[in-house]
Design a protein around this motif. Sequence first.
Motif, PDB file in Angstrom:
ATOM      1  N   HIS A  85       0.853  -1.187   0.000  1.00  0.00           N
ATOM      2  CA  HIS A  85       0.000   0.000   0.000  1.00  0.00           C
ATOM      3  C   HIS A  85       0.890   1.238   0.000  1.00  0.00           C
ATOM      4  CE1 HIS A  85      -2.870   3.029   1.349  1.00  0.00           C
ATOM      5  NE2 HIS A  85      -3.840   2.164   1.075  1.00  0.00           N
ATOM      6  N   PRO A  86       0.683   2.193  -0.922  1.00  0.00           N
ATOM      7  CA  PRO A  86       1.583   3.348  -1.011  1.00  0.00           C
ATOM      8  C   PRO A  86       1.576   4.218   0.239  1.00  0.00           C
ATOM      9  CG  PRO A  86      -0.343   3.663  -2.407  1.00  0.00           C
ATOM     10  CD  PRO A  86      -0.373   2.238  -1.945  1.00  0.00           C
ATOM     11  N   GLY A  87       0.416   4.316   0.895  1.00  0.00           N
ATOM     12  CA  GLY A  87       0.363   5.083   2.128  1.00  0.00           C
ATOM     13  C   GLY A  87       1.194   4.451   3.221  1.00  0.00           C
ATOM     14  N   GLU A  88       1.100   3.129   3.351  1.00  0.00           N
ATOM     15  CA  GLU A  88       1.893   2.409   4.348  1.00  0.00           C
ATOM     16  C   GLU A  88       3.368   2.420   3.979  1.00  0.00           C
ATOM     17  OE1 GLU A  88       0.758   1.365   7.137  1.00  0.00           O
ATOM     18  OE2 GLU A  88      -1.364   1.746   6.709  1.00  0.00           O
ATOM     19  N   ALA A  89       3.658   2.429   2.665  1.00  0.00           N
ATOM     20  CA  ALA A  89       5.054   2.445   2.218  1.00  0.00           C
ATOM     21  C   ALA A  89       5.762   3.697   2.713  1.00  0.00           C
ATOM     22  CB  ALA A  89       5.121   2.372   0.701  1.00  0.00           C
ATOM     23  N   SER A  90       5.037   4.814   2.764  1.00  0.00           N
ATOM     24  CA  SER A  90       5.630   6.065   3.224  1.00  0.00           C
ATOM     25  C   SER A  90       5.845   6.090   4.728  1.00  0.00           C
ATOM     26  CB  SER A  90       4.725   7.242   2.820  1.00  0.00           C
ATOM     27  OG  SER A  90       4.655   7.359   1.418  1.00  0.00           O
ATOM     28  N   HIS A  91       5.321   5.084   5.410  1.00  0.00           N
ATOM     29  CA  HIS A  91       5.444   5.040   6.865  1.00  0.00           C
ATOM     30  C   HIS A  91       6.103   3.738   7.321  1.00  0.00           C
ATOM     31  CE1 HIS A  91       3.081   8.704   7.578  1.00  0.00           C
ATOM     32  NE2 HIS A  91       2.358   8.310   6.528  1.00  0.00           N
ATOM     33  N   GLY A  92       7.055   3.270   6.536  1.00  0.00           N
ATOM     34  CA  GLY A  92       7.856   2.133   6.976  1.00  0.00           C
ATOM     35  C   GLY A  92       7.853   0.934   6.070  1.00  0.00           C
ATOM     36  N   ASP A  93       6.741   0.706   5.329  1.00  0.00           N
ATOM     37  CA  ASP A  93       6.664  -0.496   4.503  1.00  0.00           C
ATOM     38  C   ASP A  93       7.554  -0.434   3.270  1.00  0.00           C
ATOM     39  OD1 ASP A  93       4.945  -1.512   6.316  1.00  0.00           O
ATOM     40  OD2 ASP A  93       3.224  -1.704   4.975  1.00  0.00           O
ATOM     41  N   LEU A  94       8.125   0.736   2.997  1.00  0.00           N
ATOM     42  CA  LEU A  94       9.055   0.816   1.881  1.00  0.00           C
ATOM     43  C   LEU A  94      10.255  -0.096   2.110  1.00  0.00           C
ATOM     44  CD1 LEU A  94       9.319   2.382  -0.809  1.00  0.00           C
ATOM     45  CD2 LEU A  94      10.823   3.991   0.383  1.00  0.00           C
ATOM     46  N   GLY A  95      10.473  -0.445   3.377  1.00  0.00           N
ATOM     47  CA  GLY A  95      11.557  -1.375   3.691  1.00  0.00           C
ATOM     48  C   GLY A  95      11.348  -2.759   3.117  1.00  0.00           C
ATOM     49  N   MET A  96      10.137  -3.064   2.656  1.00  0.00           N
ATOM     50  CA  MET A  96       9.864  -4.347   2.009  1.00  0.00           C
ATOM     51  C   MET A  96      10.466  -4.418   0.609  1.00  0.00           C
ATOM     52  SD  MET A  96       5.850  -4.932   2.893  1.00  0.00           S
ATOM     53  CE  MET A  96       5.225  -5.026   4.572  1.00  0.00           C
ATOM     54  N   ILE A  97      10.779  -3.248   0.043  1.00  0.00           N
ATOM     55  CA  ILE A  97      11.247  -3.193  -1.341  1.00  0.00           C
ATOM     56  C   ILE A  97      12.772  -3.101  -1.359  1.00  0.00           C
ATOM     57  CG2 ILE A  97      11.042  -1.977  -3.534  1.00  0.00           C
ATOM     58  CD1 ILE A  97       8.416  -0.792  -2.524  1.00  0.00           C
ATOM     59  N   THR A  98      13.403  -3.947  -2.161  1.00  0.00           N
ATOM     60  CA  THR A  98      14.864  -3.963  -2.259  1.00  0.00           C
ATOM     61  C   THR A  98      15.312  -3.488  -3.639  1.00  0.00           C
ATOM     62  OG1 THR A  98      15.139  -6.196  -3.180  1.00  0.00           O
ATOM     63  CG2 THR A  98      14.776  -6.019  -0.794  1.00  0.00           C
ATOM     64  N   ARG A  99      16.606  -3.282  -3.788  1.00  0.00           N
ATOM     65  CA  ARG A  99      17.171  -2.833  -5.056  1.00  0.00           C
ATOM     66  C   ARG A  99      17.004  -3.872  -6.164  1.00  0.00           C
ATOM     67  NH1 ARG A  99      20.597   1.647  -4.332  1.00  0.00           N
ATOM     68  NH2 ARG A  99      21.003   2.112  -2.129  1.00  0.00           N
ATOM     69  N   GLU A 100      16.763  -5.128  -5.782  1.00  0.00           N
ATOM     70  CA  GLU A 100      16.606  -6.191  -6.778  1.00  0.00           C
ATOM     71  C   GLU A 100      15.185  -6.268  -7.334  1.00  0.00           C
ATOM     72  OE1 GLU A 100      19.224  -8.096  -7.735  1.00  0.00           O
ATOM     73  OE2 GLU A 100      20.426  -6.809  -6.430  1.00  0.00           O
ATOM     74  N   ASP A 101      14.263  -5.508  -6.743  1.00  0.00           N
ATOM     75  CA  ASP A 101      12.851  -5.619  -7.095  1.00  0.00           C
ATOM     76  C   ASP A 101      12.469  -4.721  -8.265  1.00  0.00           C
ATOM     77  OD1 ASP A 101      12.599  -7.391  -4.999  1.00  0.00           O
ATOM     78  OD2 ASP A 101      12.002  -5.841  -3.567  1.00  0.00           O
ATOM     79  N   LEU A 102      11.217  -4.845  -8.665  1.00  0.00           N
ATOM     80  CA  LEU A 102      10.612  -4.017  -9.712  1.00  0.00           C
ATOM     81  C   LEU A 102       9.244  -3.584  -9.203  1.00  0.00           C
ATOM     82  CD1 LEU A 102      10.404  -4.572 -13.507  1.00  0.00           C
ATOM     83  CD2 LEU A 102       8.262  -4.536 -12.213  1.00  0.00           C
ATOM     84  N   VAL A 103       8.824  -2.380  -9.569  1.00  0.00           N
ATOM     85  CA  VAL A 103       7.542  -1.860  -9.093  1.00  0.00           C
ATOM     86  C   VAL A 103       6.580  -1.663 -10.256  1.00  0.00           C
ATOM     87  CG1 VAL A 103       6.389   0.155  -8.079  1.00  0.00           C
ATOM     88  CG2 VAL A 103       8.461  -0.769  -7.019  1.00  0.00           C
ATOM     89  N   ILE A 104       5.343  -2.122 -10.060  1.00  0.00           N
ATOM     90  CA  ILE A 104       4.242  -1.783 -10.959  1.00  0.00           C
ATOM     91  C   ILE A 104       3.352  -0.816 -10.188  1.00  0.00           C
ATOM     92  CG2 ILE A 104       2.218  -2.599 -12.207  1.00  0.00           C
ATOM     93  CD1 ILE A 104       3.581  -5.273 -12.593  1.00  0.00           C
ATOM     94  N   ALA A 105       3.296   0.434 -10.639  1.00  0.00           N
ATOM     95  CA  ALA A 105       2.500   1.458  -9.967  1.00  0.00           C
ATOM     96  C   ALA A 105       1.243   1.741 -10.783  1.00  0.00           C
ATOM     97  CB  ALA A 105       3.319   2.736  -9.799  1.00  0.00           C
ATOM     98  N   ILE A 106       0.085   1.671 -10.132  1.00  0.00           N
ATOM     99  CA  ILE A 106      -1.191   1.814 -10.830  1.00  0.00           C
ATOM    100  C   ILE A 106      -1.901   3.074 -10.363  1.00  0.00           C
ATOM    101  CG2 ILE A 106      -3.396   0.705 -11.341  1.00  0.00           C
ATOM    102  CD1 ILE A 106      -2.128  -1.964 -10.518  1.00  0.00           C
ATOM    103  N   SER A 107      -2.297   3.890 -11.316  1.00  0.00           N
ATOM    104  CA  SER A 107      -3.091   5.086 -11.033  1.00  0.00           C
ATOM    105  C   SER A 107      -3.748   5.518 -12.330  1.00  0.00           C
ATOM    106  CB  SER A 107      -2.211   6.216 -10.489  1.00  0.00           C
ATOM    107  OG  SER A 107      -2.938   7.431 -10.429  1.00  0.00           O
ATOM    108  N   ASN A 108      -5.067   5.504 -12.362  1.00  0.00           N
ATOM    109  CA  ASN A 108      -5.754   5.872 -13.601  1.00  0.00           C
ATOM    110  C   ASN A 108      -5.427   7.308 -14.004  1.00  0.00           C
ATOM    111  OD1 ASN A 108      -7.606   5.407 -15.773  1.00  0.00           O
ATOM    112  ND2 ASN A 108      -9.125   6.621 -14.684  1.00  0.00           N
ATOM    113  N   SER A 109      -5.373   8.191 -13.028  1.00  0.00           N
ATOM    114  CA  SER A 109      -5.048   9.593 -13.315  1.00  0.00           C
ATOM    115  C   SER A 109      -3.558   9.807 -13.501  1.00  0.00           C
ATOM    116  CB  SER A 109      -5.534  10.483 -12.170  1.00  0.00           C
ATOM    117  OG  SER A 109      -4.759  10.240 -10.988  1.00  0.00           O
ATOM    118  N   GLY A 110      -2.761   8.897 -12.926  1.00  0.00           N
ATOM    119  CA  GLY A 110      -1.317   9.073 -12.987  1.00  0.00           C
ATOM    120  C   GLY A 110      -0.831  10.165 -12.062  1.00  0.00           C
TER     121      GLY A 110
END
Length: 323
Positions: free
Chosen positions: A76-101
């Motif tokens: 969840h992007p909101g949770e990512a800004s409050h600590g969950d970003l630590g789940m993502i490593t340099r080896e990963d890839l992100v798919i970001a979804i937003s209809n409005s962008g």
Amino acid sequence: MTQDLILQAGRRTVLMENEAIAALENRIDDNFKHACELILQCRGRTIVTGMGKSGHIGNKIAATLASTGTPSFFVHPGEASHGDLGMITREDLVIAISNSGSSAEVLTLLPLLKRLGIPMISMTGKPDSPLAQAADVNLDIAVETEACPLNLAPTSSTTVTLVMGDALAVALLEARGFTAEDFAFSHPGGALGRRLLLKVEDVMHAGEELPQVSPETPLSKALLEMTSKGFGMTTVVDHKGTLLGVFTDGDLRRIIDQKVELDSATMEVVMSRRPKTVSADTLAAEALRIMEDNRITALVVEDDARHPIGLLHMHDILRAGVI
């Protein structure tokens, strides 16, 4: 609102969303191919993120990817800004979804993802949006109009996003050579998992449960062995433990019809030779097929030396959910 109007609204929604999906076909293009290549090159996990309805769809896309050979989970992007970003490593890839962008919670993550050098695929309805411009590749999920008569509630757009996610998952599945057995390993609790993973050795009866007599055994004693073990049959083995045949309830009816002398008959005379057998590592589903094809309810399990090591009954397979 009359019932006719209710039906019209439902049908109009289906028609509009079907048209939106049809328009998506032309967007399976070089950008789509590039997105697949990025995911295939990823040495880590594919992280899917999105806010609101896009997040709900993203959660499903991540689950589909994970179950079809692409390690993935939703953040969840909101949770990512409050600590969950630590789940993502340099080896990963992100798919970001937003209809409005332009979802603020998603855009907040962009500088951090860029700093980590993480490749990003966007799914947006606006290729000139901040999110699409920041991504390595953008997948166009634009719709002409939502199915919602107010053109507000995400309806057609979320459907198109889900279909684009499915298209990615299936294309990646085929590119990886992902098989039904691979699928079963990630679904061990489902019916498919049971059909493809369960082996005869997992459900067979062995040891003291295995009915066994010698060819010299009188019919009367063989019947006692069959009764005590409760499978309606017994194996017949020689002094080395090699399988010679079986004797079943069906064989008993056969010899009665043939008026065989029951008091003096031995297994050597009345047994059925060359019985159907399987090995312990045979899939239970394959064993079930053999039973059904031959109209029998049990199979002897033997090793490479033709020694019976177990017995498999159809009820065992059905209880295990292999249907």
